[in-house]
Design an enzyme around this catalytic site. Structure first.
Site, PDB file in Angstrom:
ATOM      1  N   GLU A 180      13.800  -4.247  -3.078  1.00 29.28           N
ATOM      2  CA  GLU A 180      13.031  -4.560  -4.284  1.00 29.28           C
ATOM      3  C   GLU A 180      13.931  -4.831  -5.474  1.00 29.28           C
ATOM      4  O   GLU A 180      13.530  -5.508  -6.416  1.00 29.28           O
ATOM      5  CB  GLU A 180      12.091  -3.386  -4.602  1.00 29.28           C
ATOM      6  CG  GLU A 180      11.100  -3.671  -5.704  1.00 29.28           C
ATOM      7  CD  GLU A 180      10.092  -2.550  -5.865  1.00 29.28           C
ATOM      8  OE1 GLU A 180       9.035  -2.800  -6.457  1.00 29.28           O
ATOM      9  OE2 GLU A 180      10.351  -1.429  -5.390  1.00 29.28           O
TER      10      GLU A 180
ATOM     11  N   SER B  28       9.358   6.340 -11.963  1.00 30.88           N
ATOM     12  CA  SER B  28       9.418   6.757 -13.366  1.00 30.88           C
ATOM     13  C   SER B  28      10.835   7.173 -13.755  1.00 30.88           C
ATOM     14  O   SER B  28      11.679   7.483 -12.907  1.00 30.88           O
ATOM     15  CB  SER B  28       8.463   7.933 -13.603  1.00 30.88           C
ATOM     16  OG  SER B  28       8.938   9.091 -12.944  1.00 30.88           O
TER      17      SER B  28
ATOM     18  N   GLY C 140       0.816  -1.204   0.000  1.00 29.18           N
ATOM     19  CA  GLY C 140       0.000   0.000   0.000  1.00 29.18           C
ATOM     20  C   GLY C 140       0.846   1.248   0.000  1.00 29.18           C
ATOM     21  O   GLY C 140       0.952   1.931   1.030  1.00 29.18           O
ATOM     22  N   TYR C 141       1.461   1.554  -1.130  1.00 26.52           N
ATOM     23  CA  TYR C 141       2.307   2.741  -1.268  1.00 26.52           C
ATOM     24  C   TYR C 141       1.655   3.800  -2.159  1.00 26.52           C
ATOM     25  O   TYR C 141       1.263   4.861  -1.703  1.00 26.52           O
ATOM     26  CB  TYR C 141       3.667   2.364  -1.865  1.00 26.52           C
ATOM     27  CG  TYR C 141       4.721   1.929  -0.869  1.00 26.52           C
ATOM     28  CD1 TYR C 141       4.391   1.489   0.407  1.00 26.52           C
ATOM     29  CD2 TYR C 141       6.071   1.930  -1.220  1.00 26.52           C
ATOM     30  CE1 TYR C 141       5.368   1.073   1.306  1.00 26.52           C
ATOM     31  CE2 TYR C 141       7.053   1.522  -0.324  1.00 26.52           C
ATOM     32  CZ  TYR C 141       6.699   1.094   0.930  1.00 26.52           C
ATOM     33  OH  TYR C 141       7.672   0.691   1.815  1.00 26.52           O
ATOM     34  N   SER C 142       1.577   3.516  -3.452  1.00 21.46           N
ATOM     35  CA  SER C 142       1.146   4.524  -4.430  1.00 21.46           C
ATOM     36  C   SER C 142      -0.288   4.988  -4.182  1.00 21.46           C
ATOM     37  O   SER C 142      -1.154   4.214  -3.781  1.00 21.46           O
ATOM     38  CB  SER C 142       1.248   3.964  -5.852  1.00 21.46           C
ATOM     39  OG  SER C 142       2.586   3.701  -6.204  1.00 21.46           O
TER      40      SER C 142
ATOM     41  N   SER D  99      -0.631  -4.220  -6.559  1.00 24.65           N
ATOM     42  CA  SER D  99      -0.535  -5.549  -7.168  1.00 24.65           C
ATOM     43  C   SER D  99      -1.104  -6.622  -6.244  1.00 24.65           C
ATOM     44  O   SER D  99      -0.777  -6.664  -5.051  1.00 24.65           O
ATOM     45  CB  SER D  99       0.921  -5.881  -7.493  1.00 24.65           C
ATOM     46  OG  SER D  99       1.479  -4.919  -8.365  1.00 24.65           O
TER      47      SER D  99
END
Length: 382
Positions: A234, A359, A116-118, A150
């Site tokens: 990651e 990005s 639960g980040y973005s 995800s």
């Protein structure tokens, strides 16, 4: 540097390859597959021995396992978020009680996690998180929205970065919370349909969802440090397995070029050779990084390299197919249902490679500011 594997590594490779050959079943559902991996001790092989149900392995043996897994055609993992992201974070920042509670179910394949980040206004710029967690007795009440989450539709738990200090800004006042997903009426998951037709990403809405005080990792207000530590994990051994998958995709593009005759074009041949050479370079760079060369900005450089490489491969996959790439699969017929083939899926999915996971713009800013020492980018100026 010597990138060769030892004799012990090759024995480990033989064992891993044999187990995968015997047990990898593409028709198994993902949760059953996770439990099969856990029962054999293959989940968490990079963790220290601590009675969590995992087998131990050296760093090079972890690389061997990742490569053999990618080569085997085994089912896609649904437990990697818990194993590769949360578990190392708990080992680094968690309490003994948190490790004892959460690591064994991850190692057994019994509990699946999502991240639960973005948020709609905080993607690559994670410090813009607005989801709020308010202390309420023995826990927290969480309200807000996460996006691009995800496997949230399958997960049992979610680790959530939330703002616990009202009025705080940027990386201050953030807390890392472990939140159970089974909270009807308090957590809603909405799948996001992608260009490829799949829906592995989701929106997650928290409406007073509960998290317990003892499930705060790194202390209240320490969420930014924990979150950044997790992002470092990651880009570890898993990048080498990712590159095995890239090599398999490149092989399919080469075969398609031969089948369509596009390989006769010298410009296409040059692009194919360049893709192969760049992939080999990325492998050596990843091994060098795992071997202890952790230059500032190394993870940002790696992300820029593979994101652009994979996107160009998707474009090349369409080029070698010619006009047929926009019509249907290689074996498409008017009587068959229309489905994307693997090369079309590669092209469509790879359009996002330079956006998700940080990005290209953000990665270049990190390199400019933290490595080259250039002036910081003005905030809020467009």
């Amino acid at each position: 540097m010597d990138f060769a594997f030892t004799a012990e590594d090759e024995v480990f490779r033989t064992e891993a390859r044999a187990w995968l050959s015997e047990h990898a079943d593409p028709v198994l559902d993902r949760r059953s597959w996770e439990r099969a991996l856990g029962k054999a001790g293959w989940i968490g092989i990079g963790w220290p021995e601590g009675g969590y149900g995992n087998r131990s392995a050296t760093l090079t043996q972890q690389v061997v396992w990742a490569e053999e897994y990618a080569r085997s055609g085994a089912p896609a993992r649904s437990g990697h978020i818990g194993e590769k992201l949360l578990a190392p974070t708990l080992l680094a920042h968690g309490t003994s009680d948190q490790k004892a509670r959460f690591l064994p179910p991850i190692a057994a394949g019994d509990e699946l996690w999502c991240q639960g980040y973005s948020e709609p206004g905080a993607g690559s710029d994670l410090a813009g998180v607005r989801t709020a967690a308010v202390r309420d007795g023995a826990g927290y009440r969480i309200s807000g929205q996460k996006i691009w989450t995800s496997l949230a539709h399958e997960a049992d738990w979610c680790f959530v970065l939330a703002r616990t200090e009202p009025g705080s800004r940027r990386h201050h006042g953030l807390t890392f919370l472990l939140v159970p997903m089974d909270q009807p009426g308090r957590i809603e998951v909405r799948p996001i349909r992608q260009l490829t037709g799949t829906s592995d990403f989701n929106e997650v809405f928290f409406d007073g969802a509960r998290a317990r005080v003892e499930h705060v990792v790194g202390g209240e207000g320490g969420g930014w440090k924990v979150a950044m530590s997790l992002l470092g994990f990651e880009r570890g051994v898993s990048t080498l397995a990712q590159q095995i998958g890239f090599a398999q995709e490149l092989g399919r593009v080469v075969r398609a070029a031969v089948k369509t005759g596009a390989v006769a074009d010298p410009l296409v041949r040059e692009r194919l050779v360049r893709q192969w050479a760049e992939l080999r370079t990325m492998r050596w760079n990843a091994l060098r990084t795992l071997g202890g060369c952790q230059d500032a900005g190394a993870s940002s450089v790696a992300k820029l390299l593979w994101g652009g490489w994979h996107q160009r491969l998707g474009e090349l996959a369409m080029q070698v197919r010619g006009a047929a790439a926009g019509v249907g699969p290689v074996d498409w017929s008017p009587t068959a249902p229309y489905e994307l083939d693997s090369l079309q899926q590669l092209f469509l999915f790879s359009r996002a490679d330079t956006i998700y996971g940080g990005s290209d713009q953000v990665q270049r800013t990190i390199i400019a500011e933290r490595v080259l020492g250039l002036p910081r980018e003005p905030k809020g100026v467009f």
